[in-house]
Design a protein around this motif. Structure first.
Motif, PDB file in Angstrom:
ATOM      1  N   THR A  20       0.826  -1.204   0.000  1.00 54.89           N
ATOM      2  CA  THR A  20       0.000   0.000   0.000  1.00 54.89           C
ATOM      3  C   THR A  20       0.863   1.258   0.000  1.00 54.89           C
ATOM      4  N   PHE A  36      -7.677   3.532  -0.343  1.00 56.52           N
ATOM      5  CA  PHE A  36      -7.769   2.083  -0.336  1.00 56.52           C
ATOM      6  C   PHE A  36      -9.144   1.665   0.190  1.00 56.52           C
ATOM      7  N   ARG A  38     -12.472  -1.480   0.220  1.00 55.86           N
ATOM      8  CA  ARG A  38     -12.715  -2.867   0.594  1.00 55.86           C
ATOM      9  C   ARG A  38     -12.647  -3.825  -0.597  1.00 55.86           C
ATOM     10  N   CYS A  39     -13.195  -3.437  -1.738  1.00 55.82           N
ATOM     11  CA  CYS A  39     -13.248  -4.314  -2.903  1.00 55.82           C
ATOM     12  C   CYS A  39     -13.407  -3.475  -4.158  1.00 55.82           C
ATOM     13  N   ARG A 180      -7.509  -7.710  -3.937  1.00 58.09           N
ATOM     14  CA  ARG A 180      -7.845  -9.039  -3.405  1.00 58.09           C
ATOM     15  C   ARG A 180      -7.927 -10.095  -4.498  1.00 58.09           C
ATOM     16  N   ASP A 187      -9.710  -8.493   2.066  1.00 60.42           N
ATOM     17  CA  ASP A 187     -10.291  -7.447   1.227  1.00 60.42           C
ATOM     18  C   ASP A 187      -9.169  -6.565   0.703  1.00 60.42           C
ATOM     19  N   GLY A 188      -9.507  -5.619  -0.155  1.00 59.46           N
ATOM     20  CA  GLY A 188      -8.484  -4.709  -0.656  1.00 59.46           C
ATOM     21  C   GLY A 188      -8.720  -4.295  -2.092  1.00 59.46           C
ATOM     22  N   THR A 209     -15.637  -8.628   5.159  1.00 65.95           N
ATOM     23  CA  THR A 209     -14.256  -8.891   5.566  1.00 65.95           C
ATOM     24  C   THR A 209     -14.186 -10.023   6.589  1.00 65.95           C
ATOM     25  N   MET A 254     -10.498  -0.177   3.160  1.00 68.44           N
ATOM     26  CA  MET A 254      -9.870  -1.474   3.362  1.00 68.44           C
ATOM     27  C   MET A 254      -9.647  -1.711   4.849  1.00 68.44           C
ATOM     28  N   SER A 258      -6.112  -6.441   6.424  1.00 72.35           N
ATOM     29  CA  SER A 258      -5.534  -6.530   5.081  1.00 72.35           C
ATOM     30  C   SER A 258      -4.362  -5.573   4.927  1.00 72.35           C
TER      31      SER A 258
END
Length: 405
Positions: A20, A36, A38-39, A180, A187-188, A209, A254, A258
């Motif tokens: 990151t 950043f 979650r998805c 991800r 997640d990410g 998550t 995020m 993660s």
């Protein structure tokens, strides 16, 4: 033959990185802002919210007919489409060609038709599929022919080539990518903008998550023990996690877990292994007797970018010719084979090749080529979990299953 034992091999020591931080650093050098999420669908939803806020600042009423119009490639999974749909965007699908490049003539024709609808400031999503359909030229053409357009580039398939797309001269207004899809993290994803984001994302723990963290932990247990009940359970958890998403309507940052996992990552090993696996598997598949008949390969991705930069491959797709497979079949099952049925045959032999992608009916109607890809494409994993012997196994299983039809 798969080798177990024998002498040790010498492995290169590499510098582990904070992924990151690295992405943030490259974005900052390019004069861009990064968040950043979650998805991937949260990243697209986050960008869509920012676009709506900017339209309102410019005096554009989002409720006005045609004000929110998103032009999307017809070959797009629902996670790319739904974040726009749930926000009230009118969806217009444009065609892609057989080499997965954007059909510029079709796109510009549809942009021209849309100009008469209210405060028309089109939002255009573009994507480089599997690293074989470079978007630089089409982004330049869009900017030249429609200067008011808001361009979003989905860079998921070239995510680890950040120095290639996060540049000062990059044309897209926004870029989004799903982390991800590349790594074993709950997640990410990220969203990048030329300007500081006006909108914020939600924070806190989510079912998505938590469920994925539990599922990925259980998968590790399954790989250790091989208990089929564990497999059934972690697959159910993964499905429940996807169902918990609100189509990107409520973007979340995020998770801390993660971020922690990504803070100490061997990016060199990942890229090196993926490139080697891709080259090995591509060669093995191209040498199968039924290559070019029962299935075809996309053009091989360039190993070198601009004379020096190497791509890191995402997956290796094949396009089945179901009609040929049925015509040449010698068994009753083979004469009635489907793409999904063939996928299950491979899975029973331990080779998982996901369908990319089921597309929505309106998208299929808009582009026959996209519909063909959606109905016939499978993709093989070539990531850092695997090696040359695994690639040989994939090719062997594919060849064997084709010969059994």
């Amino acid at each position: 033959m798969y080798e177990i034992g024998s002498e040790f091999n010498l492995e290169k020591t590499t510098e582990r990185k904070d992924l990151t931080f690295e992405l943030s650093e490259v974005a900052e050098k390019a004069g861009r802002y990064i968040e950043f999420l979650r998805c991937g669908r949260d990243a697209i939803g986050f960008v869509a919210d920012d676009i709506i806020a900017r339209f309102q600042d410019d005096g554009i009423n989002p409720r006005e007919e045609g004000a929110l119009t998103a032009f999307l490639p017809a070959l797009a999974c629902d996670s790319m489409v739904l974040p726009f749909e749930v926000r009230g965007f009118k969806l217009v699908y444009y065609k892609v060609k057989e080499d997965l490049s954007i059909d510029a003539e079709d796109l510009f024709s549809k942009l021209e038709k849309g100009k008469g609808e209210g405060s028309f400031k089109p939002v255009i999503l573009i994507m480089n599929y599997f690293g074989v359909s470079d978007t630089a030229d089409i982004a330049k053409s869009i900017r030249e022919r429609c200067s008011d357009a808001v361009i979003i580039e989905d860079v998921t398939h070239i995510l680890f080539d950040d120095k290639a797309y996060l540049t000062k001269n990059a044309i897209p207004d926004y870029q989004v990518g799903s982390i991800r899809k590349w790594l074993g993290v709950p997640d990410g994803a990220f969203a990048v903008s030329k300007s500081e984001f006006l909108m914020g994302a939600l924070t806190g723990e989510t079912d998505f998550t938590a469920l994925r963290l539990e599922a990925l932990t259980e998968k590790s247990e399954y790989l250790e023990k091989g208990d089929p009940e564990i497999k059934v359970h972690f697959r159910k958890l993964l499905s429940d996690a996807e169902d918990s998403l609100s189509d990107g309507l409520d973007p979340y940052h995020m998770s801390d877990v993660s971020a922690e996992l990504l803070s100490d990552f061997d990016t060199y090993k990942m890229s090196d292994r993926r490139r080697a696996n891709y080259r090995n598997l591509y060669k093995l598949l191209s040498e199968l007797p039924l290559c070019g008949k029962a299935f075809s390969l996309l053009p091989e991705i360039p190993e070198v970018y601009d004379g020096e930069y190497k791509y890191t491959p995402f997956m290796l797709p094949i396009v089945l010719d179901i009609d040929f497979m049925r015509r040449s079949a010698i068994t009753e099952a083979g004469k009635n084979i489907t793409r999904d049925g063939f996928e299950r045959m491979l899975a029973e032999k331990g080779v998982y090749a996901p369908v990319l992608w089921p597309i929505l009916p309106d998208a299929a109607k808009a582009c026959e080529t996209s519909a063909h890809f959606s109905d016939n494409m499978l993709a093989f994993w070539i990531d850092q979990r695997y090696n040359r012997f695994d690639m040989e196994q994939i090719a062997a299983v594919l060849g064997e299953e084709l010969s059994r039809l």
